[in-house]
Enzyme design. Structure first.
Site, PDB file in Angstrom:
ATOM      1  N   GLU A 240     -18.006 -33.203  -0.843  1.00 45.04           N
ATOM      2  CA  GLU A 240     -17.159 -33.721  -1.924  1.00 45.04           C
ATOM      3  C   GLU A 240     -17.839 -34.966  -2.489  1.00 45.04           C
ATOM      4  O   GLU A 240     -18.258 -35.857  -1.740  1.00 45.04           O
ATOM      5  CB  GLU A 240     -15.765 -34.108  -1.398  1.00 45.04           C
ATOM      6  N   ASN A 299     -13.829 -34.645  -8.139  1.00 43.27           N
ATOM      7  CA  ASN A 299     -12.418 -34.979  -8.429  1.00 43.27           C
ATOM      8  C   ASN A 299     -12.200 -35.095  -9.930  1.00 43.27           C
ATOM      9  O   ASN A 299     -13.013 -35.671 -10.634  1.00 43.27           O
ATOM     10  CB  ASN A 299     -12.054 -36.312  -7.771  1.00 43.27           C
ATOM     11  N   GLU A 331     -11.576 -30.471  -7.974  1.00 46.85           N
ATOM     12  CA  GLU A 331     -10.392 -30.815  -7.174  1.00 46.85           C
ATOM     13  C   GLU A 331      -9.309 -31.413  -8.071  1.00 46.85           C
ATOM     14  O   GLU A 331      -9.557 -32.380  -8.796  1.00 46.85           O
ATOM     15  CB  GLU A 331     -10.769 -31.833  -6.087  1.00 46.85           C
ATOM     16  N   ASP A 361      -6.025 -30.605  -4.089  1.00 43.77           N
ATOM     17  CA  ASP A 361      -6.284 -31.784  -3.268  1.00 43.77           C
ATOM     18  C   ASP A 361      -4.965 -32.358  -2.731  1.00 43.77           C
ATOM     19  O   ASP A 361      -3.904 -32.149  -3.318  1.00 43.77           O
ATOM     20  CB  ASP A 361      -6.967 -32.831  -4.170  1.00 43.77           C
ATOM     21  N   GLU A 418      -8.191 -32.474   5.662  1.00 40.90           N
ATOM     22  CA  GLU A 418      -8.826 -33.737   5.262  1.00 40.90           C
ATOM     23  C   GLU A 418      -8.604 -34.801   6.326  1.00 40.90           C
ATOM     24  O   GLU A 418      -7.578 -34.797   7.005  1.00 40.90           O
ATOM     25  CB  GLU A 418      -8.178 -34.263   3.979  1.00 40.90           C
TER      26      GLU A 418
HETATM   27  P1  C2E Z   1      -9.621 -38.090  -2.102  1.00 44.53           P
HETATM   28  O1  C2E Z   1     -10.046 -37.201  -3.218  1.00 44.53           O
HETATM   29  O2  C2E Z   1      -8.464 -37.628  -1.286  1.00 44.53           O
HETATM   30  O3  C2E Z   1     -10.916 -38.306  -1.212  1.00 44.53           O
HETATM   31  C1  C2E Z   1     -10.884 -38.419   0.172  1.00 44.53           C
HETATM   32  C2  C2E Z   1     -10.818 -39.861   0.568  1.00 44.53           C
HETATM   33  O4  C2E Z   1     -10.573 -39.935   1.976  1.00 44.53           O
HETATM   34  C3  C2E Z   1     -12.159 -40.577   0.372  1.00 44.53           C
HETATM   35  O5  C2E Z   1     -11.871 -41.933   0.097  1.00 44.53           O
HETATM   36  C4  C2E Z   1     -12.805 -40.462   1.733  1.00 44.53           C
HETATM   37  O6  C2E Z   1     -13.798 -41.433   1.975  1.00 44.53           O
HETATM   38  C5  C2E Z   1     -11.603 -40.660   2.610  1.00 44.53           C
HETATM   39  N1  C2E Z   1     -11.787 -40.073   3.941  1.00 44.53           N
HETATM   40  C6  C2E Z   1     -12.469 -38.960   4.266  1.00 44.53           C
HETATM   41  N2  C2E Z   1     -12.397 -38.719   5.577  1.00 44.53           N
HETATM   42  C7  C2E Z   1     -11.629 -39.705   6.106  1.00 44.53           C
HETATM   43  C8  C2E Z   1     -11.190 -39.998   7.439  1.00 44.53           C
HETATM   44  O7  C2E Z   1     -11.500 -39.311   8.389  1.00 44.53           O
HETATM   45  N3  C2E Z   1     -10.393 -41.106   7.581  1.00 44.53           N
HETATM   46  C9  C2E Z   1     -10.063 -41.903   6.549  1.00 44.53           C
HETATM   47  N4  C2E Z   1      -9.313 -42.975   6.792  1.00 44.53           N
HETATM   48  N5  C2E Z   1     -10.462 -41.644   5.273  1.00 44.53           N
HETATM   49  C10 C2E Z   1     -11.243 -40.559   5.074  1.00 44.53           C
HETATM   50  P2  C2E Z   1     -12.577 -42.701  -1.066  1.00 44.53           P
HETATM   51  O8  C2E Z   1     -13.991 -42.265  -1.222  1.00 44.53           O
HETATM   52  O9  C2E Z   1     -12.288 -44.142  -0.863  1.00 44.53           O
HETATM   53  O10 C2E Z   1     -11.798 -42.172  -2.332  1.00 44.53           O
HETATM   54  C11 C2E Z   1     -10.442 -42.439  -2.496  1.00 44.53           C
HETATM   55  C12 C2E Z   1      -9.859 -41.650  -3.620  1.00 44.53           C
HETATM   56  O11 C2E Z   1     -10.421 -42.073  -4.862  1.00 44.53           O
HETATM   57  C13 C2E Z   1     -10.167 -40.159  -3.541  1.00 44.53           C
HETATM   58  O12 C2E Z   1      -9.262 -39.548  -2.668  1.00 44.53           O
HETATM   59  C14 C2E Z   1      -9.958 -39.749  -4.979  1.00 44.53           C
HETATM   60  O13 C2E Z   1      -8.600 -39.580  -5.241  1.00 44.53           O
HETATM   61  C15 C2E Z   1     -10.437 -40.973  -5.725  1.00 44.53           C
HETATM   62  N6  C2E Z   1     -11.814 -40.748  -6.190  1.00 44.53           N
HETATM   63  C16 C2E Z   1     -12.980 -40.941  -5.545  1.00 44.53           C
HETATM   64  N7  C2E Z   1     -14.022 -40.623  -6.357  1.00 44.53           N
HETATM   65  C17 C2E Z   1     -13.478 -40.203  -7.537  1.00 44.53           C
HETATM   66  C18 C2E Z   1     -14.022 -39.752  -8.781  1.00 44.53           C
HETATM   67  O14 C2E Z   1     -15.245 -39.630  -8.998  1.00 44.53           O
HETATM   68  N8  C2E Z   1     -13.123 -39.424  -9.772  1.00 44.53           N
HETATM   69  C19 C2E Z   1     -11.779 -39.521  -9.568  1.00 44.53           C
HETATM   70  N9  C2E Z   1     -10.962 -39.190 -10.564  1.00 44.53           N
HETATM   71  N10 C2E Z   1     -11.247 -39.933  -8.426  1.00 44.53           N
HETATM   72  C20 C2E Z   1     -12.082 -40.273  -7.420  1.00 44.53           C
HETATM   73 CA    CA Z   2      -7.788 -35.660  -0.810  1.00 48.02          CA
HETATM   74 CA    CA Z   3     -10.529 -35.149  -3.480  1.00 50.09          CA
END
Ligand code: C2E
Ligand code: CA
Ligand code: CA
Length: 465
Positions: A240, A299, A331, A361, A418
């Site tokens: 992802e 995403n 997603e 998602d 996830e």
């Molecule tokens: P998401 O799409 O639900 O992405 C998964 C988030 O959970 C990611 O946080 C990931 O680093 C985190 N994660 C994965 N495995 C674990 C785990 O085992 N434990 C914990 N505590 N966290 C885990 P991240 O990278 O901080 O991204 C947060 C949110 O920001 C994403 O949730 C998504 O909604 C948004 N996001 C990130 N990149 C993009 C993007 O390019 N475009 C858009 N529109 N949204 C984005």
């Molecule tokens: Ca997610």
């Molecule tokens: Ca996602």
């Protein structure tokens, strides 16, 4: 001689009179022309220039006569573009006219009403003891009566920003302050009134906004990739793409600190387009380098569906990079899938027809809409981390997870868990029948080079476990 003087005087009077009449005619024609230029053709209301001109006059009258309290109210018709797309432009025009009629109806004598932009209206009104909420309430009531079509009625929404006249602001400042409320209002707040701290918040937001635009131009954004792993084989099946911001002064800013703001500022569409293009380019580079046909998921924000032609964006990204459609996954969240349902469903179906996969998602956090599972061609169901995190300790979470897996399987979807962080979770989720895992237990999101290393030497991935 005397007669000649009299005749000359009469002639002079006639000439002067004729000249004065001609000047009067020219001035009034010019005025009429400028007045008609200041009117919005569709609604007959004043346009922005006309509104500002008449508003200025009203303000100076109120000011010099100490003529009671007044307020500026701006109305933003929500998703007019979507209404045009879903119901046709004629319906969109009807909605605009309904707004205009409702505003005319609630305006008092001498108030100024205008259509100041395609989907924005403004009212400068004397309050006569009414407060902002009372005006907003009567507007909502009148507008509701004017929109007969039930389906259209469901879609029509607006936001209103109100600023009271303090006796000092000029028309432009008052208008800008009322507009500021539209930019800073909360998600479920339909009417908001101007407060002084909005201005400082606005300045901070403005700085963040321009920094985000700079970040796009100056390469401060980077995509990290988090592996998605098969529970059965431990093999990395896909990744992802998750955005990271390396700010030159503030350092690393996590997506949760800037994605919501980017959504609010309308920049998210630019960011997501960049993300899609970058991910496709990266995927193609991995494939060209002889690495396995790894899938990449990206995403997509709700704004992308509402405000842009996301289908064309996907087609363009695939064509430009040559990335295989079947290796791309989009997603979307379930809340998104439930907003503007018909439009979103239609767009997602078209994208799916390209061969692109669609995944739901954060399933289990919002409404868990079964209806959207029926209408949207989801290939992957991602169970949210909030269920996974206590799946071993909480009987309800385990039962819900188990039910979601069963439902996903029945609908022939790939089920991914996830946020898998522990060995116990991994074992239980395997037993429950989940296909894929994503989480820190396997790997945190990593830079593209790390993923390439895992792809060339899967044993490196074992080290990460
Ligand atoms: P998401 O799409 O639900 O992405 C998964 C988030 O959970 C990611 O946080 C990931 O680093 C985190 N994660 C994965 N495995 C674990 C785990 O085992 N434990 C914990 N505590 N966290 C885990 P991240 O990278 O901080 O991204 C947060 C949110 O920001 C994403 O949730 C998504 O909604 C948004 N996001 C990130 N990149 C993009 C993007 O390019 N475009 C858009 N529109 N949204 C984005
Ligand atoms: Ca997610
Ligand atoms: Ca996602």
């Amino acid at each position: 001689m005397k007669l000649a003087v009299i005749l000359l005087s009469v002639l002079l009077i006639v000439i002067v009179g004729a000249l004065a009449f001609a000047v009067y005619k020219i001035v009034s024609m010019k005025k009429a022309a400028s007045m008609s230029l200041d009117v919005d053709e569709m609604t007959g209301l004043l346009n922005r220039d006309g509104f500002m001109r008449e508003g200025k006059l009203l303000l100076s009258h109120i000011h010099s006569h100490a003529d009671g309290e007044a307020a500026m109210i701006v109305f933003d018709v929500d998703k007019l573009r979507l209404i045009n797309t879903l119901f046709g432009t004629e319906s969109g025009d009807n909605v605009v006219c309904a707004f205009a009629d409702a505003l005319r109806e609630i305006a008092g004598k001498g108030d100024v009403v205008g259509r100041v932009d395609t989907d924005d209206f403004a009212l400068l009104t004397k309050l006569h003891g009414r407060n902002a909420d009372m005006i907003a309430e009567s507007f909502a009531k009148v507008l509701s009566e004017k929109i007969q079509n039930d389906k259209l009625h469901e879609q029509v929404n607006y936001f209103a920003g109100i600023c009271r006249y303090d006796g000092a602001d000029d028309i432009y400042t008052l208008f800008n302050k009322a507009n500021l409320c539209l930019l800073t209002h909360g998600e479920n707040q339909r009417v908001s009134e101007f407060t002084a701290d909005m201005e400082s918040r606005m300045v901070e937001n403005e700085i963040m906004r321009s920094e985000m635009l700079d970040a796009l131009d100056n390469g401060q954004f980077e995509l990290y990739y988090q592996p998605k792993v098969s529970f059965k084989t431990g093999e990395m099946m896909g990744v992802e793409a998750l955005i990271r911001w390396h700010h030159p002064v503030k350092g690393f800013i996590p997506p949760c600190d800037f994605i919501p703001l980017a959504e609010q500022f309308g920049i998210i569409t630019k960011i997501d387009e960049w993300g899609l293009m970058t991910a496709c380019r990266q995927g193609k580079a991995w494939h060209d380098a002889g690495l396995r046909d790894i899938k990449i998921s990206v995403n997509m924000s709700q704004a992308q569906f509402v405000r842009t032609d996301v289908y064309s964006t996907v087609v363009h990204a695939l064509a430009e990079t040559g990335f295989e459609p079947s290796c791309l996954e989009i997603e979307v969240t379930e809340t998104m899938a439930m907003t503007d349902v018909e439009h979103t469903v239609a767009v997602l179906n078209r994208i799916h027809e390209l061969g692109v996969l669609i995944s739901m998602d954060d399933f289990g956090t919002g409404y868990s809409s079964l209806a959207s599972l029926k209408t949207i061609p989801f290939d992957v169901l991602k169970i949210d981390r909030s269920l996974v995190c206590d799946v071993n300790d909480n009987d309800t979470s385990r039962r819900i997870t188990s039910a979601i897996v069963a439902m996903g399987k029945a609908l022939k979807m790939i089920v991914l868990a996830e946020g898998v962080e522990t060995d116990e979770q991994s074992k239980l989720l395997t037993d429950l029948g989940c296909d894929l895992a994503q989480g820190y237990y396997y790997s945190k999101p990593r830079p593209a080079d790390d993923i390439a290393k895992i792809l060339t030497s899967p044993s490196q991935f074992d080290m990460a476990i």
